[in-house]
Design a protein around this motif. Structure first.
Motif, PDB file in Angstrom:
ATOM      1  N   THR A  97       0.782  -1.274  -0.040  1.00 31.02           N
ATOM      2  CA  THR A  97      -0.004   0.065  -0.014  1.00 31.02           C
ATOM      3  C   THR A  97       0.838   1.270   0.097  1.00 31.02           C
ATOM      4  O   THR A  97       1.975   1.344   0.533  1.00 31.02           O
ATOM      5  N   LEU A  98       0.143   2.136  -0.429  1.00 27.60           N
ATOM      6  CA  LEU A  98       0.747   3.830  -0.559  1.00 27.60           C
ATOM      7  C   LEU A  98      -0.139   4.529   0.191  1.00 27.60           C
ATOM      8  O   LEU A  98      -1.465   4.024  -0.079  1.00 27.60           O
ATOM      9  N   LYS A  99      -0.063   5.316   1.015  1.00 30.58           N
ATOM     10  CA  LYS A  99      -0.886   6.411   1.485  1.00 30.58           C
ATOM     11  C   LYS A  99      -1.200   7.490   0.376  1.00 30.58           C
ATOM     12  O   LYS A  99      -0.488   7.932  -0.120  1.00 30.58           O
ATOM     13  N   SER A 100      -2.541   7.373   0.246  1.00 27.28           N
ATOM     14  CA  SER A 100      -3.205   8.532  -0.712  1.00 27.28           C
ATOM     15  C   SER A 100      -2.746   9.941  -0.214  1.00 27.28           C
ATOM     16  O   SER A 100      -2.805  10.268   1.037  1.00 27.28           O
ATOM     17  N   GLU A 101      -2.335  10.765  -1.065  1.00 19.68           N
ATOM     18  CA  GLU A 101      -2.012  12.105  -0.657  1.00 19.68           C
ATOM     19  C   GLU A 101      -3.446  13.047  -0.706  1.00 19.68           C
ATOM     20  O   GLU A 101      -3.318  14.156  -0.201  1.00 19.68           O
ATOM     21  N   PHE A 102      -4.597  12.409  -1.039  1.00 25.43           N
ATOM     22  CA  PHE A 102      -5.769  13.252  -1.058  1.00 25.43           C
ATOM     23  C   PHE A 102      -6.936  12.852  -0.088  1.00 25.43           C
ATOM     24  O   PHE A 102      -7.837  13.638   0.258  1.00 25.43           O
ATOM     25  N   VAL A 103      -6.712  11.577   0.589  1.00 25.14           N
ATOM     26  CA  VAL A 103      -7.730  11.049   1.370  1.00 25.14           C
ATOM     27  C   VAL A 103      -7.061  10.209   2.305  1.00 25.14           C
ATOM     28  O   VAL A 103      -5.965   9.799   1.940  1.00 25.14           O
ATOM     29  N   ASP A 104      -7.740  10.019   3.634  1.00 27.62           N
ATOM     30  CA  ASP A 104      -6.925   8.828   4.273  1.00 27.62           C
ATOM     31  C   ASP A 104      -7.622   7.594   4.196  1.00 27.62           C
ATOM     32  O   ASP A 104      -8.262   6.893   4.885  1.00 27.62           O
ATOM     33  N   ALA A 105      -6.729   6.963   3.155  1.00 26.42           N
ATOM     34  CA  ALA A 105      -7.251   5.803   2.590  1.00 26.42           C
ATOM     35  C   ALA A 105      -6.147   5.230   1.811  1.00 26.42           C
ATOM     36  O   ALA A 105      -5.201   6.047   1.352  1.00 26.42           O
ATOM     37  N   PRO A 106      -5.691   3.922   1.712  1.00 25.58           N
ATOM     38  CA  PRO A 106      -4.500   3.178   0.909  1.00 25.58           C
ATOM     39  C   PRO A 106      -4.663   3.000  -0.377  1.00 25.58           C
ATOM     40  O   PRO A 106      -6.075   3.026  -0.996  1.00 25.58           O
ATOM     41  N   ILE A 107      -3.899   3.269  -1.128  1.00 23.74           N
ATOM     42  CA  ILE A 107      -3.723   2.840  -2.771  1.00 23.74           C
ATOM     43  C   ILE A 107      -2.883   1.692  -2.839  1.00 23.74           C
ATOM     44  O   ILE A 107      -2.016   1.379  -2.029  1.00 23.74           O
ATOM     45  N   PHE A 108      -3.495   0.578  -3.531  1.00 27.47           N
ATOM     46  CA  PHE A 108      -2.914  -0.673  -3.709  1.00 27.47           C
ATOM     47  C   PHE A 108      -1.882  -0.676  -4.900  1.00 27.47           C
ATOM     48  O   PHE A 108      -2.256  -0.279  -5.777  1.00 27.47           O
ATOM     49  N   GLU A 109      -0.801  -1.068  -4.494  1.00 25.77           N
ATOM     50  CA  GLU A 109       0.342  -0.639  -5.665  1.00 25.77           C
ATOM     51  C   GLU A 109      -0.029  -1.866  -6.837  1.00 25.77           C
ATOM     52  O   GLU A 109       0.266  -1.616  -7.934  1.00 25.77           O
ATOM     53  N   GLU A 110      -0.571  -2.814  -6.472  1.00 23.60           N
ATOM     54  CA  GLU A 110      -0.829  -3.947  -7.696  1.00 23.60           C
ATOM     55  C   GLU A 110      -1.883  -3.622  -8.295  1.00 23.60           C
ATOM     56  O   GLU A 110      -1.915  -4.174  -9.555  1.00 23.60           O
ATOM     57  N   LEU A 111      -2.895  -2.604  -7.961  1.00 24.73           N
ATOM     58  CA  LEU A 111      -4.088  -2.533  -8.682  1.00 24.73           C
ATOM     59  C   LEU A 111      -3.824  -1.301  -9.601  1.00 24.73           C
ATOM     60  O   LEU A 111      -3.481  -0.130  -9.061  1.00 24.73           O
ATOM     61  N   PRO A 112      -3.863  -1.131 -10.873  1.00 23.09           N
ATOM     62  CA  PRO A 112      -3.359  -0.183 -11.720  1.00 23.09           C
ATOM     63  C   PRO A 112      -4.332   0.957 -11.742  1.00 23.09           C
ATOM     64  O   PRO A 112      -3.867   2.067 -12.255  1.00 23.09           O
TER      65      PRO A 112
END
Length: 186
Positions: A97-112
């Motif tokens: 995961t990466l932390k979104s810069e816009f909201v308090d939620a994760p971005i999954f690196e594997e999903l494009p």
């Protein structure tokens, strides 16, 4: 002759992976079968109250919506089989995961392809919570962009859920130009 069915099919039905953080900052993922766009910058999901994801969204007022792709079918399906309250699904699936810069939620690196959403409305109806989110950012991996810099659906290979047959599908190629094909009848 037409035939009646008890399972209602709606095609295509995107396979969406909803990303949230809990109170301790632990990321969670859930496969959601009921969601989509409800305006040019708004999305909605419909989930029951009993999910950890629902609790996380109530707490953080944010979520990410990623489009499951063919390369991650196993993980996306798994995210819908067990609750994040029972085990760390992100860790077990081997996702990062990466932390979104816009909201308090994760971005999954594997999903494009990911939409980063701020909750603007939550209502309970018909036994489910309808959550409307404003999309503050869309992030896309360069691997799914066309030469024009836009998302290429053929490269994305997004999954669609066929509720009638209970299988996952991918969408095919371009068959016509929107806002132009119908002009033949004008």
């Amino acid at each position: 002759m037409r035939k009646n069915f008890s399972d209602i099919g709606f095609f295509p039905q995107p396979v969406l992976v909803i990303g949230t953080y809990d109170e301790a900052g632990v990321p969670n993922a859930m496969n959601v079968g009921w969601g989509g766009m409800c305006g040019s910058r708004y999305v909605n999901i419909n989930i029951s109250r009993r999910h950890k994801t629902t609790d996380n969204i109530f707490s953080k007022k944010a979520f990410t919506m990623s489009f499951a792709d063919q390369a991650h079918l196993v993980e996306a399906d798994y995210f819908g089989l067990i609750s994040g309250a029972e085990e760390n699904k992100i860790e077990k699936a081997g996702f990062h995961t990466l932390k979104s810069e816009f909201v308090d939620a994760p971005i999954f690196e594997e999903l494009p392809l990911t939409l980063e959403c701020k909750v603007i409305e939550m209502t309970e109806t018909l036994g489910v919570i309808r959550i409307v989110g404003e999309v503050l950012n869309m992030s896309a991996d360069e691997s799914i962009l066309g030469d024009d810099g836009l998302v290429d659906a053929d490269k994305l290979q997004a999954l669609s859920f066929d509720r009638v047959r209970k299988v996952y599908r991918t969408l095919g190629g371009v068959v016509g130009q929107a806002y132009a094909a119908g002009k033949k009848l004008l």
